[in-house]
Motif scaffolding. Sequence first.
Motif, PDB file in Angstrom:
ATOM      1  N   SER A  79       0.812  -1.221   0.000  1.00  0.00           N
ATOM      2  CA  SER A  79       0.000   0.000   0.000  1.00  0.00           C
ATOM      3  C   SER A  79       0.844   1.267   0.000  1.00  0.00           C
ATOM      4  CB  SER A  79      -0.917   0.010   1.221  1.00  0.00           C
ATOM      5  OG  SER A  79      -0.179   0.251   2.405  1.00  0.00           O
ATOM      6  N   GLY A  80       2.120   1.134   0.301  1.00  0.00           N
ATOM      7  CA  GLY A  80       2.983   2.310   0.388  1.00  0.00           C
ATOM      8  C   GLY A  80       3.022   2.937   1.767  1.00  0.00           C
ATOM      9  N   ALA A  81       2.391   2.286   2.728  1.00  0.00           N
ATOM     10  CA  ALA A  81       2.396   2.807   4.095  1.00  0.00           C
ATOM     11  C   ALA A  81       3.758   2.556   4.749  1.00  0.00           C
ATOM     12  CB  ALA A  81       1.302   2.144   4.918  1.00  0.00           C
ATOM     13  N   LYS A  82       4.055   3.350   5.747  1.00  0.00           N
ATOM     14  CA  LYS A  82       5.266   3.150   6.530  1.00  0.00           C
ATOM     15  C   LYS A  82       5.009   2.067   7.561  1.00  0.00           C
ATOM     16  CE  LYS A  82       8.729   5.604   9.292  1.00  0.00           C
ATOM     17  NZ  LYS A  82       9.141   6.927   9.834  1.00  0.00           N
ATOM     18  N   PHE A  83       5.849   1.045   7.606  1.00  0.00           N
ATOM     19  CA  PHE A  83       5.662  -0.087   8.513  1.00  0.00           C
ATOM     20  C   PHE A  83       6.660   0.018   9.660  1.00  0.00           C
ATOM     21  CE2 PHE A  83       6.195  -4.453   9.972  1.00  0.00           C
ATOM     22  CZ  PHE A  83       4.876  -4.897  10.043  1.00  0.00           C
ATOM     23  N   VAL A  84       6.124   0.038  10.880  1.00  0.00           N
ATOM     24  CA  VAL A  84       6.945   0.178  12.078  1.00  0.00           C
ATOM     25  C   VAL A  84       6.635  -0.974  13.026  1.00  0.00           C
ATOM     26  CG1 VAL A  84       7.460   1.627  14.089  1.00  0.00           C
ATOM     27  CG2 VAL A  84       6.952   2.692  11.871  1.00  0.00           C
ATOM     28  N   SER A  85       7.647  -1.553  13.610  1.00  0.00           N
ATOM     29  CA  SER A  85       7.463  -2.612  14.600  1.00  0.00           C
ATOM     30  C   SER A  85       7.569  -2.019  16.001  1.00  0.00           C
ATOM     31  CB  SER A  85       8.516  -3.711  14.428  1.00  0.00           C
ATOM     32  OG  SER A  85       8.368  -4.358  13.181  1.00  0.00           O
ATOM     33  N   ALA A  86       6.723  -2.529  16.904  1.00  0.00           N
ATOM     34  CA  ALA A  86       6.717  -2.045  18.278  1.00  0.00           C
ATOM     35  C   ALA A  86       6.293  -3.187  19.196  1.00  0.00           C
ATOM     36  CB  ALA A  86       5.758  -0.867  18.430  1.00  0.00           C
ATOM     37  N   PRO A  87       6.612  -3.108  20.482  1.00  0.00           N
ATOM     38  CA  PRO A  87       6.146  -4.134  21.420  1.00  0.00           C
ATOM     39  C   PRO A  87       4.630  -4.248  21.386  1.00  0.00           C
ATOM     40  CG  PRO A  87       7.821  -2.769  22.446  1.00  0.00           C
ATOM     41  CD  PRO A  87       7.479  -2.110  21.153  1.00  0.00           C
ATOM     42  N   LYS A  88       4.128  -5.463  21.501  1.00  0.00           N
ATOM     43  CA  LYS A  88       2.690  -5.708  21.458  1.00  0.00           C
ATOM     44  C   LYS A  88       1.960  -4.956  22.562  1.00  0.00           C
ATOM     45  CE  LYS A  88      -0.629  -9.502  21.938  1.00  0.00           C
ATOM     46  NZ  LYS A  88      -0.768 -10.967  22.175  1.00  0.00           N
ATOM     47  N   GLY A  89       0.843  -4.356  22.208  1.00  0.00           N
ATOM     48  CA  GLY A  89       0.045  -3.571  23.153  1.00  0.00           C
ATOM     49  C   GLY A  89      -0.433  -2.318  22.455  1.00  0.00           C
ATOM     50  N   ARG A  90      -1.743  -2.101  22.401  1.00  0.00           N
ATOM     51  CA  ARG A  90      -2.271  -1.005  21.583  1.00  0.00           C
ATOM     52  C   ARG A  90      -1.738   0.355  22.018  1.00  0.00           C
ATOM     53  NH1 ARG A  90      -8.277  -1.846  20.471  1.00  0.00           N
ATOM     54  NH2 ARG A  90      -7.503  -3.193  18.814  1.00  0.00           N
ATOM     55  N   GLY A  91      -1.653   0.596  23.344  1.00  0.00           N
ATOM     56  CA  GLY A  91      -1.150   1.879  23.817  1.00  0.00           C
ATOM     57  C   GLY A  91       0.283   2.120  23.380  1.00  0.00           C
TER      58      GLY A  91
END
Length: 233
Positions: free
Chosen positions: A52-64
């Motif tokens: 889609s062309g979006a920027k993909f970022v990884s982060a620790p699981k947890g919505r906040g």
Amino acid sequence: MLSVVIPTLNAEKSLTRVLAALIRPTVRGLIKDVVIVDGGSTDGTERIAETSGAKFVSAPKGRGTQLAAGAQAARGEWLLFLHADTVLQPGWEEEVETLLERLEKRGEKGLDFAAVFKFALDDFSLWARMLEGIVSWRCRLFGLPYGDQGLMVSRRLYDQLGGYRPLQIMEDVDLVRRIGRRRLVFLRSPAVTSPEHYLNDGYIARSSRNALCLMLYYLGVNPDRIARVYSRR
């Protein structure tokens, strides 16, 4: 102008539709960038995001935690936080553009506002219509929308309030309470959310669990304990 931040976790079934609703406003220049913050998906979420062309970022699981990471990576003057199973309906961009134009006329004061969409479920049942009505009254009486209604907030106000906190649950209520009812605008455009959790658990059971979690939050119960209640089957 507007950055869209979407937290994901194995969201390949719904993410394509969510992103499709962002194409037209992106072409028109309303959306500056889309940031997908993933909490460790094992399906095709990353592939869909990259396509889609979006920027993909990884982060620790947890919505906040994921939402906070997405806000940090976003570049827009306004931030739109959107769940990965919530689809904005045609015409939402015109309403947002009108709101932003009116707020711009207020100058710096216009940056002290936030907005949410109208809650709707992708289900034709009477239970869905009843729940939508209950949510509408909750918003009118208490000014308390949830994250599945989306949240658009100026970068300035978001930073002033300290942004999303790393909570496992109630991160949306926590931020909305800090924003305050007087600074919250309720848009007419619907944000249609997947009814999967309600269909799996039952509308009464799921709604009752949500209400219990909200009550525990207001009683000051630790969000980690509330999260265990929320996920209990």
